[in-house]
Design an enzyme around this catalytic site. Structure first.
Site, PDB file in Angstrom:
ATOM      1  N   ARG A  86      28.699 -72.569  10.182  1.00  0.00           N
ATOM      2  CA  ARG A  86      29.128 -72.715  11.576  1.00  0.00           C
ATOM      3  C   ARG A  86      30.097 -71.606  11.922  1.00  0.00           C
ATOM      4  O   ARG A  86      30.998 -71.771  12.745  1.00  0.00           O
ATOM      5  CB  ARG A  86      29.793 -74.067  11.793  1.00  0.00           C
ATOM      6  CG  ARG A  86      30.902 -74.287  10.798  1.00  0.00           C
ATOM      7  CD  ARG A  86      31.781 -75.422  11.119  1.00  0.00           C
ATOM      8  NE  ARG A  86      32.508 -75.750   9.894  1.00  0.00           N
ATOM      9  CZ  ARG A  86      33.500 -76.576   9.828  1.00  0.00           C
ATOM     10  NH1 ARG A  86      33.901 -77.188  10.908  1.00  0.00           N
ATOM     11  NH2 ARG A  86      34.105 -76.828   8.689  1.00  0.00           N
ATOM     12  N   LYS A  93      34.552 -69.509  14.522  1.00  0.00           N
ATOM     13  CA  LYS A  93      34.226 -70.722  13.773  1.00  0.00           C
ATOM     14  C   LYS A  93      33.821 -71.804  14.770  1.00  0.00           C
ATOM     15  O   LYS A  93      34.616 -72.174  15.636  1.00  0.00           O
ATOM     16  CB  LYS A  93      35.461 -71.156  12.962  1.00  0.00           C
ATOM     17  CG  LYS A  93      35.200 -72.274  11.979  1.00  0.00           C
ATOM     18  CD  LYS A  93      36.413 -72.498  11.088  1.00  0.00           C
ATOM     19  CE  LYS A  93      36.233 -73.729  10.215  1.00  0.00           C
ATOM     20  NZ  LYS A  93      37.441 -73.999   9.412  1.00  0.00           N
ATOM     21  N   GLY A 147      26.345 -76.584  13.279  1.00  0.00           N
ATOM     22  CA  GLY A 147      26.976 -75.275  13.460  1.00  0.00           C
ATOM     23  C   GLY A 147      28.124 -75.271  14.456  1.00  0.00           C
ATOM     24  O   GLY A 147      28.676 -74.221  14.771  1.00  0.00           O
ATOM     25  N   ARG A 196      39.235 -66.879  14.064  1.00  0.00           N
ATOM     26  CA  ARG A 196      40.077 -66.864  12.879  1.00  0.00           C
ATOM     27  C   ARG A 196      40.220 -65.439  12.360  1.00  0.00           C
ATOM     28  O   ARG A 196      39.262 -64.673  12.365  1.00  0.00           O
ATOM     29  CB  ARG A 196      39.411 -67.748  11.821  1.00  0.00           C
ATOM     30  CG  ARG A 196      40.102 -67.786  10.502  1.00  0.00           C
ATOM     31  CD  ARG A 196      39.717 -69.027   9.743  1.00  0.00           C
ATOM     32  NE  ARG A 196      38.427 -68.905   9.078  1.00  0.00           N
ATOM     33  CZ  ARG A 196      37.920 -69.851   8.279  1.00  0.00           C
ATOM     34  NH1 ARG A 196      38.569 -70.972   8.072  1.00  0.00           N
ATOM     35  NH2 ARG A 196      36.756 -69.684   7.709  1.00  0.00           N
ATOM     36  N   ASP A 244      34.840 -72.891  -2.768  1.00  0.00           N
ATOM     37  CA  ASP A 244      34.450 -72.127  -1.576  1.00  0.00           C
ATOM     38  C   ASP A 244      35.590 -72.099  -0.560  1.00  0.00           C
ATOM     39  O   ASP A 244      35.487 -71.404   0.457  1.00  0.00           O
ATOM     40  CB  ASP A 244      33.176 -72.700  -0.944  1.00  0.00           C
ATOM     41  CG  ASP A 244      33.266 -74.182  -0.657  1.00  0.00           C
ATOM     42  OD1 ASP A 244      33.606 -74.942  -1.585  1.00  0.00           O
ATOM     43  OD2 ASP A 244      33.024 -74.590   0.490  1.00  0.00           O
ATOM     44  N   ASP A 286      40.747 -72.560   5.477  1.00  0.00           N
ATOM     45  CA  ASP A 286      39.993 -73.783   5.782  1.00  0.00           C
ATOM     46  C   ASP A 286      40.874 -75.023   5.882  1.00  0.00           C
ATOM     47  O   ASP A 286      40.934 -75.848   4.983  1.00  0.00           O
ATOM     48  CB  ASP A 286      38.859 -73.993   4.767  1.00  0.00           C
ATOM     49  CG  ASP A 286      37.591 -73.294   5.234  1.00  0.00           C
ATOM     50  OD1 ASP A 286      37.646 -72.632   6.285  1.00  0.00           O
ATOM     51  OD2 ASP A 286      36.551 -73.411   4.567  1.00  0.00           O
TER      52      ASP A 286
HETATM   53  P1  AMP Z   1      33.970 -76.949   4.618  1.00  0.00           P
HETATM   54  O1  AMP Z   1      34.006 -78.333   4.098  1.00  0.00           O
HETATM   55  O2  AMP Z   1      34.413 -76.830   6.033  1.00  0.00           O
HETATM   56  O3  AMP Z   1      34.665 -75.980   3.713  1.00  0.00           O
HETATM   57  O4  AMP Z   1      32.429 -76.528   4.663  1.00  0.00           O
HETATM   58  C1  AMP Z   1      31.575 -76.647   3.560  1.00  0.00           C
HETATM   59  C2  AMP Z   1      30.208 -76.118   3.905  1.00  0.00           C
HETATM   60  O5  AMP Z   1      29.606 -76.890   4.953  1.00  0.00           O
HETATM   61  C3  AMP Z   1      30.181 -74.674   4.378  1.00  0.00           C
HETATM   62  O6  AMP Z   1      29.023 -74.058   3.866  1.00  0.00           O
HETATM   63  C4  AMP Z   1      30.121 -74.807   5.883  1.00  0.00           C
HETATM   64  O7  AMP Z   1      29.553 -73.685   6.502  1.00  0.00           O
HETATM   65  C5  AMP Z   1      29.244 -76.042   6.052  1.00  0.00           C
HETATM   66  N1  AMP Z   1      29.513 -76.743   7.318  1.00  0.00           N
HETATM   67  C6  AMP Z   1      30.597 -77.472   7.631  1.00  0.00           C
HETATM   68  N2  AMP Z   1      30.498 -77.978   8.867  1.00  0.00           N
HETATM   69  C7  AMP Z   1      29.312 -77.573   9.373  1.00  0.00           C
HETATM   70  C8  AMP Z   1      28.624 -77.770  10.612  1.00  0.00           C
HETATM   71  N3  AMP Z   1      29.143 -78.495  11.608  1.00  0.00           N
HETATM   72  N4  AMP Z   1      27.426 -77.191  10.746  1.00  0.00           N
HETATM   73  C9  AMP Z   1      26.886 -76.449   9.774  1.00  0.00           C
HETATM   74  N5  AMP Z   1      27.468 -76.235   8.594  1.00  0.00           N
HETATM   75  C10 AMP Z   1      28.675 -76.788   8.378  1.00  0.00           C
HETATM   76 MG    MG Z   2      35.003 -74.095   3.702  1.00  0.00          MG
END
Ligand code: AMP
Ligand code: MG
Length: 490
Positions: free
Chosen positions: A97, A117, A130, A180, A256, A266
């Site tokens: 996203r 973002k 996304g 960001r 990650d 994050d």
């Molecule tokens: P995060 O927990 O925010 O670190 O995200 C973990 C993974 O989930 C990453 O690959 C993000 O890009 C994906 N992700 C989180 N939220 C979304 C969303 N709303 N749509 C698509 N991918 C997401």
């Molecule tokens: Mg992340």
């Protein structure tokens, strides 16, 4: 109108990641926001980046920061990465996203990523939409800026826009995009993506890029990849010690979400602790407390071990030797973390000289705070009042510790006034208190009222400066409030 971006202004973007690391990303575009509106522009940061805040205001800013208007010299990409999430390996993650517009070399000569973002689906979105909801966008804005004002390395928030569409979570919420700024978005998980596929050439290519961009002095070392590991471990040891010094709980320390640059990244379910208890965690998805406050140094070491694993083929042709060298450095992390932690706590206790009894003095303070469950931030802040005889309230269990500390301060051979100033500039009075953050996000997302967000942002941007009338912002949630929970906000 279709998705094709129309040509925007020239920003002075340079796109070394896109140019030098083909195969590490997919060129992509933001989804079109139907009706973008600029909520906030970080004028100070815009100037730092050499951008003209006046050009970024209102409609043009809304178009740029929603992704509708793409600067002519940007090269938007979605970056690929992998990562260990709550201990389990996900081989395929990435900017699901987010969209990296490119890099700007700031006024101090530092190369900074500019990333949107919440700008729509990418090839890495998996089941996600996304998008980002307004609440989490403003939350990241607030916490990132608070961290920066507290002197903690962090990604920054340049702008927040609403998109004019709803995003669907448990209920429909206003959609938003955060812009960001980061030293880079390269994560431990970026290395893991290629290492997991046995693509040593790409791991080396990435390592070389990282050395040039973040740790240029080590390129001359005889063992540059071992030196890279040391540099990253050192940056993380320093970072985590700083988190521990302000009671910050990241909440989702997956590999990650750990940067190679040493910036905090994050801000999802993160929060600041009120009553001191090392077992504190807030995230609703962290059911085991894997990422609790007190676990953060060990988790950082665990994540760095995953990073070390990706470097094995680079460090020595002889695998056993490589493992031996890296293992030694992973162990060293603990020692360097403790050194940074003690440095941090010394500073918070007003100490500049080093004394062999300081570790005990510091750990005893933490132990008493824990026994009493006192507010972490105020327990440190009020130390200055002890110096100026303002008679702050400390529970009786501090009765032995306080004279010990004062005796130690005498060894500093420094005037009380100077000690007081040290304490006031090392211990914040205003942190983003959980209930105040929630209030601000609720007003913005549910009542179209941005005023509480703006007030809180202004207050936490001057965290050490006590100001009359702001008493409510220095206090923890009233006793009897429900236990605080944070949600991932994805
Ligand atoms: P995060 O927990 O925010 O670190 O995200 C973990 C993974 O989930 C990453 O690959 C993000 O890009 C994906 N992700 C989180 N939220 C979304 C969303 N709303 N749509 C698509 N991918 C997401
Ligand atoms: Mg992340």
């Amino acid at each position: 109108m279709d998705n094709a971006p129309f040509e925007g202004p020239r920003f002075g973007f340079e796109n070394t990641y896109a140019a030098e690391l083909e195969g590490f990303y997919t060129p992509w575009q933001a989804e079109r926001a139907p009706n973008p509106a600029l909520l906030h522009l970080n004028i100070g940061l815009a100037s730092e980046l050499g951008l003209n805040p006046e050009e970024l205001g209102s409609e043009r800013g809304a178009a740029l920061f929603s992704g509708n208007l793409v600067p002519i010299d940007a090269s938007p990409i979605a970056q690929v990465y992998a990562g260990h999430q709550f201990g389990g390996f996900s081989p395929q993650l990435g900017d699901g996203r987010a969209l990296l517009l490119g890099e700007i070399v700031d006024r101090r000569g530092i190369r900074r990523d500019i990333q949107l973002k919440g700008s729509g689906r990418t090839p890495y979105s998996r089941g996600g939409d996304g998008k980002a909801a307004l609440g989490p966008v403003l939350r990241e804005y607030l916490i990132a800026e608070a961290m920066n004002s507290l002197g903690i390395p962090t990604t920054r928030a340049l702008a927040a826009v609403t998109t004019g569409e709803l995003v669907y979570r448990e209920r429909p919420l206003p959609g938003a995009v955060l812009t960001r700024v980061a030293k880079s978005h390269i994560r431990v998980g970026t290395f893991q993506f290629f290492a997991a596929r046995g693509d040593t050439d790409r791991v080396r290519q990435l390592a070389n890029y990282v050395i040039r961009r973040h740790y240029p002095t080590i390129s001359a070392e005889t063992e540059p990849y071992l030196a890279l590991f040391k540099a990253v471990a050192n940056a993380q040891a320093s970072l985590i010690a700083k988190w521990m010094g302000i009671g910050f709980i990241h909440g989702v320390m997956n590999t990650d979400n750990m940067t190679i640059s040493g910036e905090t990244i994050d801000y999802g379910p993160c929060a600041f602790m009120d009553a001191f208890d090392p077992n504190t965690f807030f995230s609703s998805i962290d059911t085991g407390g894997r990422y609790a406050y007190g676990a953060q140094p060990s988790i950082a070491q665990w994540n760095l071990t995953r990073f070390a694993e990706t470097l094995i083929p680079l460090v020595d042709e002889d695998q056993d030797k490589a493992i031996q060298k890296l293992t030694q450095e992973v162990k060293t992390f603990r020692i360097s973390y403790m050194r940074y932690w003690l440095e941090e706590i010394r500073r918070k206790l007003g100490l500049v000289k080093e004394n062999s009894s300081d570790l005990e003095l510091a750990t005893d303070f933490f132990q008493i705070m824990r026994d009493e469950g006192v507010d972490f931030t105020l327990a440190f802040r009020n130390l200055a009042k002890v110096i100026i005889d303002d008679n702050p309230f400390y529970p009786s269990s501090f009765a032995n510790w306080l004279p010990r500390w004062r005796a130690r301060l005498d060894e500093e051979n420094t005037k009380a006034e100077e000690i007081k100033n040290r304490l006031l500039s090392a211990n914040a009075i205003y942190i983003p208190r959980n209930h105040k953050v929630e209030e601000a996000l609720n007003s913005a997302a549910n009542e179209h009222d941005l005023a509480p967000f703006l007030t809180l942002l202004e207050i936490i941007s001057h965290p050490y400066e006590e100001r009359p009338g702001l008493e409510a912002f220095s206090q923890p949630a009233p006793s009897g409030s429900a236990p605080y929970k944070t949600f991932c906000g994805t």
